[in-house]
Write an enzyme that holds these catalytic residues in place. Structure first.
Site, mmCIF file in Angstrom:
data_model
loop_
_atom_site.group_PDB
_atom_site.id
_atom_site.type_symbol
_atom_site.label_atom_id
_atom_site.label_comp_id
_atom_site.label_asym_id
_atom_site.label_seq_id
_atom_site.Cartn_x
_atom_site.Cartn_y
_atom_site.Cartn_z
ATOM 1 N N TYR A 32 -14.791 -0.795 -7.842
ATOM 2 C CA TYR A 32 -13.901 -1.109 -8.956
ATOM 3 C C TYR A 32 -13.027 -2.303 -8.557
ATOM 4 O O TYR A 32 -11.802 -2.244 -8.552
ATOM 5 C CB TYR A 32 -13.060 0.097 -9.376
ATOM 6 C CG TYR A 32 -12.727 0.077 -10.863
ATOM 7 C CD1 TYR A 32 -13.724 0.298 -11.810
ATOM 8 C CD2 TYR A 32 -11.442 -0.197 -11.309
ATOM 9 C CE1 TYR A 32 -13.442 0.253 -13.161
ATOM 10 C CE2 TYR A 32 -11.150 -0.254 -12.661
ATOM 11 C CZ TYR A 32 -12.156 -0.023 -13.580
ATOM 12 O OH TYR A 32 -11.878 -0.078 -14.929
ATOM 13 N N HIS A 34 -11.051 -5.769 -7.978
ATOM 14 C CA HIS A 34 -10.059 -6.537 -8.729
ATOM 15 C C HIS A 34 -9.701 -7.790 -7.929
ATOM 16 O O HIS A 34 -10.346 -8.094 -6.915
ATOM 17 C CB HIS A 34 -8.825 -5.681 -9.026
ATOM 18 C CG HIS A 34 -8.245 -4.998 -7.827
ATOM 19 N ND1 HIS A 34 -7.642 -5.691 -6.798
ATOM 20 C CD2 HIS A 34 -8.182 -3.684 -7.483
ATOM 21 C CE1 HIS A 34 -7.216 -4.846 -5.880
ATOM 22 N NE2 HIS A 34 -7.543 -3.617 -6.257
ATOM 23 N N GLY A 36 -7.357 -8.469 -5.947
ATOM 24 C CA GLY A 36 -7.027 -8.228 -4.546
ATOM 25 C C GLY A 36 -8.273 -8.243 -3.673
ATOM 26 O O GLY A 36 -8.300 -8.869 -2.605
ATOM 27 N N HIS A 37 -9.319 -7.563 -4.129
ATOM 28 C CA HIS A 37 -10.585 -7.580 -3.393
ATOM 29 C C HIS A 37 -11.183 -8.989 -3.369
ATOM 30 O O HIS A 37 -11.723 -9.423 -2.349
ATOM 31 C CB HIS A 37 -11.598 -6.631 -4.043
ATOM 32 C CG HIS A 37 -11.181 -5.198 -4.046
ATOM 33 N ND1 HIS A 37 -10.841 -4.532 -5.202
ATOM 34 C CD2 HIS A 37 -11.040 -4.297 -3.036
ATOM 35 C CE1 HIS A 37 -10.526 -3.280 -4.899
ATOM 36 N NE2 HIS A 37 -10.630 -3.110 -3.604
ATOM 37 N N MET A 148 -3.055 -5.693 2.803
ATOM 38 C CA MET A 148 -1.836 -5.096 3.342
ATOM 39 C C MET A 148 -1.164 -4.151 2.359
ATOM 40 O O MET A 148 -0.118 -3.586 2.679
ATOM 41 C CB MET A 148 -0.861 -6.188 3.765
ATOM 42 C CG MET A 148 -1.178 -6.797 5.122
ATOM 43 S SD MET A 148 -1.013 -5.614 6.495
ATOM 44 C CE MET A 148 0.783 -5.437 6.552
ATOM 45 N N GLN A 153 -2.910 1.904 6.736
ATOM 46 C CA GLN A 153 -4.340 1.868 7.030
ATOM 47 C C GLN A 153 -4.671 0.717 7.967
ATOM 48 O O GLN A 153 -5.445 0.882 8.918
ATOM 49 C CB GLN A 153 -5.141 1.736 5.734
ATOM 50 C CG GLN A 153 -6.635 1.554 5.952
ATOM 51 C CD GLN A 153 -7.415 1.571 4.660
ATOM 52 O OE1 GLN A 153 -7.802 2.615 4.174
ATOM 53 N NE2 GLN A 153 -7.648 0.398 4.089
ATOM 54 N N VAL A 176 -1.902 -8.753 -3.147
ATOM 55 C CA VAL A 176 -2.055 -9.550 -4.363
ATOM 56 C C VAL A 176 -1.394 -8.782 -5.504
ATOM 57 O O VAL A 176 -1.612 -7.577 -5.671
ATOM 58 C CB VAL A 176 -3.537 -9.815 -4.672
ATOM 59 C CG1 VAL A 176 -3.687 -10.593 -5.972
ATOM 60 C CG2 VAL A 176 -4.192 -10.567 -3.513
#
Length: 282
Positions: A32, A34, A36-37, A148, A153, A176
């Site tokens: 999924y 977005h 950020g990815h 981040m 994580q 992001v």
């Protein structure tokens, strides 16, 4: 772009690539995708000869009452994002492919997991570390890219990679955000219209806290109380935590100094959102 669904084929390809001297940038995701990815993928594209993206909703990192079954999935959308951002190989295995039998070995993370999301989600980071150990062995990356937004994580992964001498460089990438400051997340689709309007206050609370710290406040309790009260005033969300820790060691902070993280988690009706800022305080 080639789509790979089996461990055997993916390992064969990455073994051949590394043997020929190619650098591999790896972006592990649960799909999924977005912006950020996409940012992670673009950075991987800039820094490596080959980019591998994995899309796998890992059941080991979900608790019994969490959103595994309803976690958003859209492989067509993911394929488009991958193609648009220069992915060479999309690794899209099934659960049965990744876990063909009951897992007899897991990676147990003993540090950096007893606070923040780790405290609220027991077993979560063992699931994350276990699937990453598998994915790193399958994709053989030179570098692996992580956002981040989940800074805990990142800290856990950096620690486990160092502890096991895994030959991969972990590359953290800044959060992001939407134009109004909300951290981009696959789970934002769960927000109602009213909650979506309130959600940017999470980041605003962090910005206000940062201003107070930069103005000289060094008492951790004062800062975390400020954040909690702000969120409770301007949203209907329930504050799960608002905490300050050293970063990346995630030790308790009384006096604010050095590199720190201010992290929050807030529960709305159908979703739990996390956000954070890291800063260095002299």
């Amino acid at each position: 772009m080639k789509i790979i669904t089996t461990v055997q084929e993916m390992q064969q390809i990455t073994n051949e690539l590394r043997a020929s001297g190619k650098s591999i940038g790896f972006v592990p995701t649960m799909g999924y995708l977005h912006e950020g990815h996409a940012t992670l993928l673009r950075k991987a594209r800039e820094e490596n000869e080959i980019v591998v993206l994995s899309v796998f909703v890992n059941p080991l990192q979900f608790g019994p009452n969490e959103d595994l079954d309803r976690y958003p999935r859209d492989i067509d959308r993911d394929e488009n994002v991958a193609k648009e951002n220069g992915v060479d190989y999309l690794f899209y295995p099934s659960v049965e492919e990744m876990y063909p039998a009951e897992q007899t070995t897991t990676v147990e993370v003993v540090k950096r997991t007893d606070v923040l999301c780790g405290k609220q989600r027991p077993g979560h980071f063992a699931g994350v570390a276990t699937v990453l150990m598998k994915l790193f062995n399958i994709t053989l990356p030179t570098r692996a890219y992580f956002g981040m937004k989940d800074a805990q994580q990142v800290a856990v992964i950096e620690g486990f990679v160092a502890d096991f001498n895994i030959p991969v460089t972990i590359v953290p990438v800044d959060i992001v955000r939407e134009e109004d400051g909300l951290a981009k997340s696959s789970r934002n689709v769960y927000l109602s219209q009213e909650e979506r309007e309130e959600a940017p206050h999470l980041y605003r609370s962090l910005c206000i806290a940062k201003e107070r710290i930069e103005a000289g406040e060094r008492n951790a309790e004062i800062i975390t109380t400020l954040v909690k009260e702000y969120i409770e005033t301007y949203t209907k969300g329930t504050v799960d935590y608002a905490d300050l820790y050293t970063y990346p060691s995630l030790q308790v902070v009384d006096k604010i100094e050095g590199r720190i993280i201010l992290a929050i988690a807030v529960k709305f009706d159908n979703v739990r959102l996390i956000d954070n800022i890291t800063l260095t305080v002299k």
